[in-house]
Design an enzyme around this catalytic site. Sequence first.
Site, PDB file in Angstrom:
ATOM      1  N   GLU A   1       2.770  -0.575  -0.879  1.00 17.28           N
ATOM      2  CA  GLU A   1       1.852  -1.545  -1.485  1.00 17.28           C
ATOM      3  C   GLU A   1       2.123  -2.983  -1.011  1.00 17.28           C
ATOM      4  O   GLU A   1       1.988  -3.935  -1.776  1.00 17.28           O
ATOM      5  CB  GLU A   1       1.927  -1.478  -3.016  1.00 17.28           C
ATOM      6  CG  GLU A   1       1.444  -0.155  -3.585  1.00 17.28           C
ATOM      7  CD  GLU A   1       1.364  -0.147  -5.097  1.00 17.28           C
ATOM      8  OE1 GLU A   1       2.110  -0.919  -5.747  1.00 17.28           O
ATOM      9  OE2 GLU A   1       0.563   0.635  -5.649  1.00 17.28           O
TER      10      GLU A   1
ATOM     11  N   GLU B   1      -2.071   7.416  -4.736  1.00 13.65           N
ATOM     12  CA  GLU B   1      -1.737   7.287  -6.158  1.00 13.65           C
ATOM     13  C   GLU B   1      -3.010   7.234  -6.995  1.00 13.65           C
ATOM     14  O   GLU B   1      -3.681   6.202  -7.043  1.00 13.65           O
ATOM     15  CB  GLU B   1      -0.893   6.031  -6.430  1.00 13.65           C
ATOM     16  CG  GLU B   1       0.480   6.054  -5.802  1.00 13.65           C
ATOM     17  CD  GLU B   1       1.330   4.852  -6.206  1.00 13.65           C
ATOM     18  OE1 GLU B   1       0.970   4.157  -7.189  1.00 13.65           O
ATOM     19  OE2 GLU B   1       2.346   4.606  -5.531  1.00 13.65           O
TER      20      GLU B   1
END
Length: 770
Positions: free
Chosen positions: A127, A195
Amino acid sequence: MWPDLIKKAKEGGLNAIETYIFWNVHEPLYRQYDFSGNLDFIRFIRVVQDYGLYAILRIGPYVCAEWNYGGFPVWLHNMPNMTFRTNNKVFEEEMKTFTTLIIEMVRKEHLFASQGGPIILSQLENEYGNVKSKYGNDGKEYINWCADLAESYKVGVPWIMCQEWDAPEGMINTCNGYYCDQFYPNHGMPKMWTENWTGWFKNWGSKYPRRTAEDLAFAVARFFQYGGTLQNYYMYHGGTNFGRTSGGPYIATSYDYDAPLDEYGNLNQPKWGHLKNLHTLLRSMEETLTNGFSSNIEYGNMLTVTSYEHRGDRVCFFGNANETNDATFDFEGATYTVPAWSVSILPDCYTEVYNTARVNAQTSVMVKLRNGADAFREPYNLQWTWRAEKFEHVKDDDAKKGYLQFDGLLDQKFVSNDTSDYVWYMTSVDIDHNDPAWREEVTLKVHTKGHILHVFLNGKHVGSQAAKDGHWTFDFLTKFRMKNGKNALSLLSVTNGLQNYGAFFDKEQHGILGPVKLIGGDNQVKHLDEHGWTYKVDLNGIGKGLYMKDTRYNRNWKVENLPTNRMFVWYKTTFKAPMGDDPVVLDLLGMGKGIAWVNGFNIGRYWPSYFADDNGCDFKCDYRGKYGSNKCLTGCGESSQRWYHVPRSILNDDNNLLVLFEEFGGNPANVEVQTVTVGKACGNAYEGNKLELSCQGGKIISDVRFASFGDPKGSCGAFHKGHCESPNSLSVVQEACLGKESCTIDASEWTFQPSGCKIPTKSLAIELAC
């Protein structure tokens, strides 16, 4: 628990398991590695392989994950000239050393798919696109360095970088979030969702986040409707932040995440079953979805029909993203109705087999049973002994003991190297009562980022304060009288998980930052920031191993006069393991805050006295419309975490040692050992579907409390008959289910015989007792 969890994941329709690699637990101290026990990630991947599943290896080594310090070891921060996650040569060298170690361990065991192993994808960084702009050009250079490093390993499987919008050539950018149907990767790469957030994590003092099965299934179906190739749940099993692994700060010990497998490994129904049906269907259409040509027809009002065709086979998705209105429309000569905020899947473009809003799965109502509350063992109360924790203060021989001494206040991370939540800041202050300013009460002011502060003067507790509402920096103020001459001032700074997210989060200081000052009469001030301070890491009882069975300091435990609501007390008892194989929990309601150990295993931080506020819960919880972490909350006005998981693998049949360190004050008389199991099982199924119902832990179905095939009304625990019902509904279900651990009912006229009433669609509702 690994084999059982992975088996349940496979039974739920998964074919791959993702895992992070946590640098700070594998290298807690510089060049001191630990891959033993539940840190043996090679063994974990082997278990995944044994069950015939693929593996996805997310090395990071930054992982976020609400994990302490984002997975970085604190010794890394304490190295000179260090800045994390940027074009910093010191950091890059250490990251490369650890990453290379992991890669070579995996390669040696032939676990990459290119070697015949189960690992089909690997990830470096995590991320980074969310924070990269904060690092400027150094951030761009760093992510390119990461890509070059990944490629240099030549592992023979693709590399992914989640949330990396401009991923370097050769890296696959993937999506994280609640919905990723409108995400499209760069460089023409496959569309992957690393995710899919099944719920949300819990903080101390927060309510319970819940995400409905209908909305989660809607997100999955939409993703594959719009060309998705890989979707992973975060979390499918969340588990527990044992020990000191929770980050934050103030992230709770429970990491249930409202996942399809709950914190204890139970099936979270109906979410697990509803998704299982979806997975089974999607995988049956895999060849058409991954090889076929797709086309979209927009019907307006947020209704889209997507069809895939490959070698004569067709698959259709009817997606209705309208939050309020159902959609009725004609498609290729037939009429269909798609509920609001749902997707219908037709594997032949004619017959609807699955709709995300129509749940045909069991709903389990979980109950917690007191240890001994069964036919074979009488309930019993725990018998406690206790001893006090020592309050620290400056002594003349502290230097000989190796305590750190420094003229000034230090970052707690530097002092403890993150080996403990607890650091003592101790100094002495000379007071001359001949000076009028110091004869009466004085005010102590401490500015801290230690999350929790306990203050002692001359060996006596004079005050405590905890951070609240996300404001980790606070000022502590108290008044007291000081004696003439030398006064011992001890400040115990307590962290509650180190920050795990954000740009430059590694620079965030923790502990007592100052100013620390005494304010006397006429506003005279003694500044203590540059005083000589002595630092001691950890509590006396932890250092002596009071939580272990075989410590040599096991004397001085007392039976009489068991204290309650007293801070800094150790409590000890033993208990027998509950019979059966249902998960075991500690009910700690009535305790304040502290740490729990069972047989020397750190269950984690507990804080049942931290209650959520009374407002903001959504008892109706409409699945329609976009989900967020503040939607469908429950637990208003309740303890943010009352129950604490005790893995059965650490239990003996008899004589299990339970030790609590109570920091704030509580009553151990209320503590109970309990098990978690299915109390009742309910189910709804639409006509033409099969309904699977089961108890757990070897328990059998003892009663059919409700059964109706027709148009039953209500919900689990409050079902009632409609105006149309097959008269033999109850007898059919009783014959199929009573006395069994599980049963399957076909919701059809064939099973229940014609009811004689005419309604468009019949359904089945059942409530069973286990």
